[in-house]
Design a protein around this motif. Sequence first.
Motif, PDB file in Angstrom:
ATOM      1  N   UNK A 198      13.178 -45.202  -2.372  1.00  0.00           N
ATOM      2  CA  UNK A 198      12.786 -45.848  -3.624  1.00  0.00           C
ATOM      3  C   UNK A 198      12.129 -44.840  -4.558  1.00  0.00           C
ATOM      4  N   UNK A 199      12.444 -44.956  -5.830  1.00  0.00           N
ATOM      5  CA  UNK A 199      11.926 -44.019  -6.810  1.00  0.00           C
ATOM      6  C   UNK A 199      10.417 -44.106  -6.937  1.00  0.00           C
ATOM      7  N   UNK A 200       9.854 -45.307  -6.748  1.00  0.00           N
ATOM      8  CA  UNK A 200       8.415 -45.482  -6.927  1.00  0.00           C
ATOM      9  C   UNK A 200       7.598 -45.045  -5.707  1.00  0.00           C
ATOM     10  N   UNK A 201       8.270 -44.705  -4.601  1.00  0.00           N
ATOM     11  CA  UNK A 201       7.566 -44.215  -3.419  1.00  0.00           C
ATOM     12  C   UNK A 201       7.771 -42.714  -3.248  1.00  0.00           C
ATOM     13  N   UNK A 202       6.984 -42.113  -2.354  1.00  0.00           N
ATOM     14  CA  UNK A 202       7.042 -40.659  -2.165  1.00  0.00           C
ATOM     15  C   UNK A 202       7.186 -40.328  -0.683  1.00  0.00           C
TER      16      UNK A 202
END
Length: 372
Positions: free
Chosen positions: A356-360
Amino acid sequence: MPLLTSCDLPQVSAEDRLFLNLSVDFLGDYQLPKQPFKGTRVGGLSGITYDRQRDRFYALSDDRSDFAPARFYTLKLDLDSTKAEALRIKQVAIESVTTILGEDGKPYPQGTIDPEGIALSPLETVFISSEGVTKDGIPPFVREFDLRTGQWKRSLQVPKRYSPETTDDQPPQGVQDNLGFESLTIASGNYGKTAVEPFRLFAATESALTQDVSAADPTQGAKNRLLHYLLEARRALLLSEHLYQLDPPPEGAISHGLTELLAIDQGGHFLSLERSFGLEGFQVKLFQLALGSATDISSFDTVKNTSRSTVAIPKKLLLDLSSLNVPLDNLEGMTIGPRLPDGSRSLLLVSDDNFRQEQVTQFLLFRLKGLA
């Protein structure tokens, strides 16, 4: 010479006799930039293991062959040790990717595998666990693969009670969907040798089996199961099975489970990682375990209502990661890393960004004190 009485002798608690005298110091975090690598999408790092002979890490992606065939990456971690008091991760470099292959010699088809745990063995192989895909009736597994080629070597016996089944005359059983073998670890000190002594492998579920779920007390933690194997090059023996009692989920938790186990010696001591997700984000706790006194539950069809004589694996809170004042992501992998400049052992945690783009993809580095 005066005689010592029992009152003069040092008092040692039962807990002190059971657990190692461990502590952890947080050294820093590092975020791996989102990137492609050799035709794959790097992400979903759900398991990690350290190869001290080569000073490399192998990190498993939990991609169900959706973005690329199921695989693990070889990583090189560089530490900035110019200042002993400010040791940190300077860089994590991806060096190679290895596709894991089924018994037929082909990559796993899309949706047939959910790889979650990885452990390096002294046989120049890695063992990998899959949670299975319960909604499609695909059971969990623990399998061995060649470290260099990813070729399948063997599959370990998993008790039938772990396979998802629903029949008209029997209640549902098996791992819950996305809550199967999340944790995998090996206890061995003989890496890289030609003659290999028997070694032990441990696999644990993220939450309770379907037949072990109890609705009596929703505030109680799940009753997970841990499998204990004794392995040789040509032989695998399932020795025992034990109860791992999760802490109660924090208030507002949407998900809560055991995401990793790590054997830290050959005497039955482990670290475990319990992770929750809810309205306040991720919460993670690090525990120490001592397996020796736990009851063997391999004959128990269910542990829903166990007697007082059934002893779960004793555990002791080592660190609540909320105290670090660092935003936490979905931490799922853990391994002992290289020795630090002061001679102590490093401990490395990694997060699964779920693509997911919002996670790292987050790496947390610790100094682990009290371990030889």
